[in-house]
Design a protein around this motif. Structure first.
Motif, mmCIF file in Angstrom:
data_model
loop_
_atom_site.group_PDB
_atom_site.id
_atom_site.type_symbol
_atom_site.label_atom_id
_atom_site.label_comp_id
_atom_site.label_asym_id
_atom_site.label_seq_id
_atom_site.Cartn_x
_atom_site.Cartn_y
_atom_site.Cartn_z
ATOM 1 N N ALA A 86 0.832 -1.207 0.000
ATOM 2 C CA ALA A 86 0.000 0.000 0.000
ATOM 3 C C ALA A 86 0.864 1.253 0.000
ATOM 4 O O ALA A 86 0.566 2.225 -0.702
ATOM 5 C CB ALA A 86 -0.917 -0.019 1.212
ATOM 6 N N ARG A 87 1.933 1.249 0.790
ATOM 7 C CA ARG A 87 2.842 2.403 0.835
ATOM 8 C C ARG A 87 3.456 2.669 -0.537
ATOM 9 O O ARG A 87 3.465 3.810 -1.019
ATOM 10 C CB ARG A 87 3.939 2.153 1.868
ATOM 11 C CG ARG A 87 5.137 3.103 1.760
ATOM 12 C CD ARG A 87 6.112 2.952 2.899
ATOM 13 N NE ARG A 87 5.613 3.600 4.091
ATOM 14 C CZ ARG A 87 5.714 4.892 4.334
ATOM 15 N NH1 ARG A 87 6.278 5.708 3.456
ATOM 16 N NH2 ARG A 87 5.237 5.410 5.443
ATOM 17 N N LEU A 88 3.966 1.627 -1.175
ATOM 18 C CA LEU A 88 4.618 1.805 -2.465
ATOM 19 C C LEU A 88 3.622 2.179 -3.554
ATOM 20 O O LEU A 88 3.945 2.955 -4.461
ATOM 21 C CB LEU A 88 5.384 0.534 -2.851
ATOM 22 C CG LEU A 88 6.536 0.139 -1.926
ATOM 23 C CD1 LEU A 88 7.242 -1.105 -2.462
ATOM 24 C CD2 LEU A 88 7.535 1.281 -1.765
ATOM 25 N N ALA A 89 2.409 1.627 -3.471
ATOM 26 C CA ALA A 89 1.377 1.982 -4.453
ATOM 27 C C ALA A 89 1.015 3.461 -4.329
ATOM 28 O O ALA A 89 0.862 4.159 -5.333
ATOM 29 C CB ALA A 89 0.138 1.113 -4.251
ATOM 30 N N ALA A 90 0.880 3.941 -3.083
ATOM 31 C CA ALA A 90 0.571 5.358 -2.877
ATOM 32 C C ALA A 90 1.715 6.242 -3.375
ATOM 33 O O ALA A 90 1.477 7.307 -3.957
ATOM 34 C CB ALA A 90 0.308 5.616 -1.393
ATOM 35 N N ARG A 91 2.923 5.803 -3.151
ATOM 36 C CA ARG A 91 4.066 6.575 -3.627
ATOM 37 C C ARG A 91 4.052 6.686 -5.143
ATOM 38 O O ARG A 91 4.295 7.765 -5.703
ATOM 39 C CB ARG A 91 5.365 5.914 -3.165
ATOM 40 C CG ARG A 91 6.613 6.738 -3.449
ATOM 41 C CD ARG A 91 7.853 6.042 -2.943
ATOM 42 N NE ARG A 91 8.159 4.847 -3.734
ATOM 43 C CZ ARG A 91 9.194 4.044 -3.489
ATOM 44 N NH1 ARG A 91 9.976 4.284 -2.445
ATOM 45 N NH2 ARG A 91 9.431 3.000 -4.255
ATOM 46 N N THR A 141 2.639 -0.948 -7.524
ATOM 47 C CA THR A 141 3.955 -0.630 -6.963
ATOM 48 C C THR A 141 5.039 -0.643 -8.028
ATOM 49 O O THR A 141 6.044 0.059 -7.893
ATOM 50 C CB THR A 141 4.343 -1.628 -5.860
ATOM 51 O OG1 THR A 141 4.600 -2.927 -6.441
ATOM 52 C CG2 THR A 141 3.246 -1.751 -4.814
ATOM 53 N N GLY A 142 4.854 -1.448 -9.079
ATOM 54 C CA GLY A 142 5.887 -1.589 -10.098
ATOM 55 C C GLY A 142 7.105 -2.347 -9.622
ATOM 56 O O GLY A 142 8.108 -2.442 -10.339
ATOM 57 N N ASN A 143 7.042 -2.907 -8.405
ATOM 58 C CA ASN A 143 8.166 -3.653 -7.831
ATOM 59 C C ASN A 143 7.978 -5.134 -8.135
ATOM 60 O O ASN A 143 7.161 -5.811 -7.510
ATOM 61 C CB ASN A 143 8.221 -3.403 -6.320
ATOM 62 C CG ASN A 143 9.457 -4.002 -5.665
ATOM 63 O OD1 ASN A 143 9.811 -5.138 -5.928
ATOM 64 N ND2 ASN A 143 10.106 -3.231 -4.809
ATOM 65 N N LEU A 146 8.338 -7.665 -5.218
ATOM 66 C CA LEU A 146 7.189 -7.672 -4.318
ATOM 67 C C LEU A 146 6.001 -8.348 -4.972
ATOM 68 O O LEU A 146 5.282 -9.127 -4.329
ATOM 69 C CB LEU A 146 6.832 -6.236 -3.920
ATOM 70 C CG LEU A 146 5.640 -6.069 -2.975
ATOM 71 C CD1 LEU A 146 5.873 -6.821 -1.669
ATOM 72 C CD2 LEU A 146 5.369 -4.599 -2.720
ATOM 73 N N ILE A 147 5.774 -8.066 -6.250
ATOM 74 C CA ILE A 147 4.654 -8.678 -6.967
ATOM 75 C C ILE A 147 4.779 -10.193 -6.983
ATOM 76 O O ILE A 147 3.798 -10.919 -6.758
ATOM 77 C CB ILE A 147 4.571 -8.121 -8.403
ATOM 78 C CG1 ILE A 147 4.181 -6.631 -8.365
ATOM 79 C CG2 ILE A 147 3.558 -8.906 -9.239
ATOM 80 C CD1 ILE A 147 4.334 -5.931 -9.701
ATOM 81 N N ALA A 148 5.993 -10.688 -7.225
ATOM 82 C CA ALA A 148 6.216 -12.136 -7.282
ATOM 83 C C ALA A 148 5.928 -12.805 -5.947
ATOM 84 O O ALA A 148 5.467 -13.949 -5.895
ATOM 85 C CB ALA A 148 7.660 -12.426 -7.711
#
Length: 214
Positions: A86-91, A141-143, A146-148
């Protein structure tokens, strides 16, 4: 064909057609799904990686079991991973709002659909919507690392939610409004806090129902 087979076998596990501990026979599944054995074999490997299937040497593949201890372990991981997502998505939403607009719009659509007479929806449909919503957060997030990690966790969580059927209650969806709003606003701190609170609430509802009722 592998992905099609995996989707169908996963659905059969989620809805209980294939019960926990049941042996999975490739020939039988291939005939049932109308495909050859190779896609089924590959699908079972994929589902093993997601935690839906266990493989025992010289015994074959079985539907995995989900004990209370395993469910508790799953929530420990969710507590670490979902607030981060959630933090990375908001960023990302703050940095590139136009790039995130489509996923945010889809999350709002999911929430509107799920909260329209949820008691009338099939549990399969509700659990799929819930999985899609949380997957979209991680995709934002584009990470890729993390997605994996996160997407299989989300799908495993879908299994637990599907069995306990909390998704037919409006409160199961209400906290998502705050999560989506925080992400859309680019407020990373708030998004992280809302996601953590959401996981703690769901964990209490599923693992400690008597405690949650008091």
């Amino acid at each position: 064909m592998r992905d099609v087979a995996a989707t169908e076998i996963r659905r059969l596990i989620l809805d209980g057609t294939l019960s926990q501990g049941e042996r999975l026979i490739e020939d039988r599944l291939a005939e049932q799904l109308g495909v050859s054995r190779n896609p089924v074999r590959e699908a079972l490997r994929m589902l093993e990686a997601e935690g839906f299937v266990d493989t025992a040497a010289r015994r074959g593949c079985f539907v995995a079991t989900l004990s209370a201890e395993q469910a508790a372990d799953l929530f420990e991981v969710r507590l670490a991973v979902e607030p981060l997502g959630a933090r990375l998505a908001a960023r990302e939403a703050g940095r590139s709002p136009s790039a995130c607009r489509g996923r945010i719009a889809r999350m709002k659509e999911i929430l509107a659909e799920a909260q329209t007479s949820p008691e009338e929806h099939a549990l399969d449909a509700l659990s799929e919507l819930h999985t899609e919503l949380h997957s979209l957060v991680f995709e934002m997030t584009g990470n890729n690392y993390l997605i994996a990690i996160a997407i299989p966790m989300v799908k495993r969580g879908q299994w637990l939610l599907r069995q306990s059927a909390p998704l037919r209650t409006p409160s199961a969806w209400s906290q998502h409004h705050g999560l989506i709003s925080a992400i859309e606003a680019g407020d990373a701190d708030l998004a992280e806090a809302v996601a953590r609170h959401h996981v703690l609430t769901v964990r209490g509802d599923l693992l400690n129902p008597a405690l949650s009722a008091n």
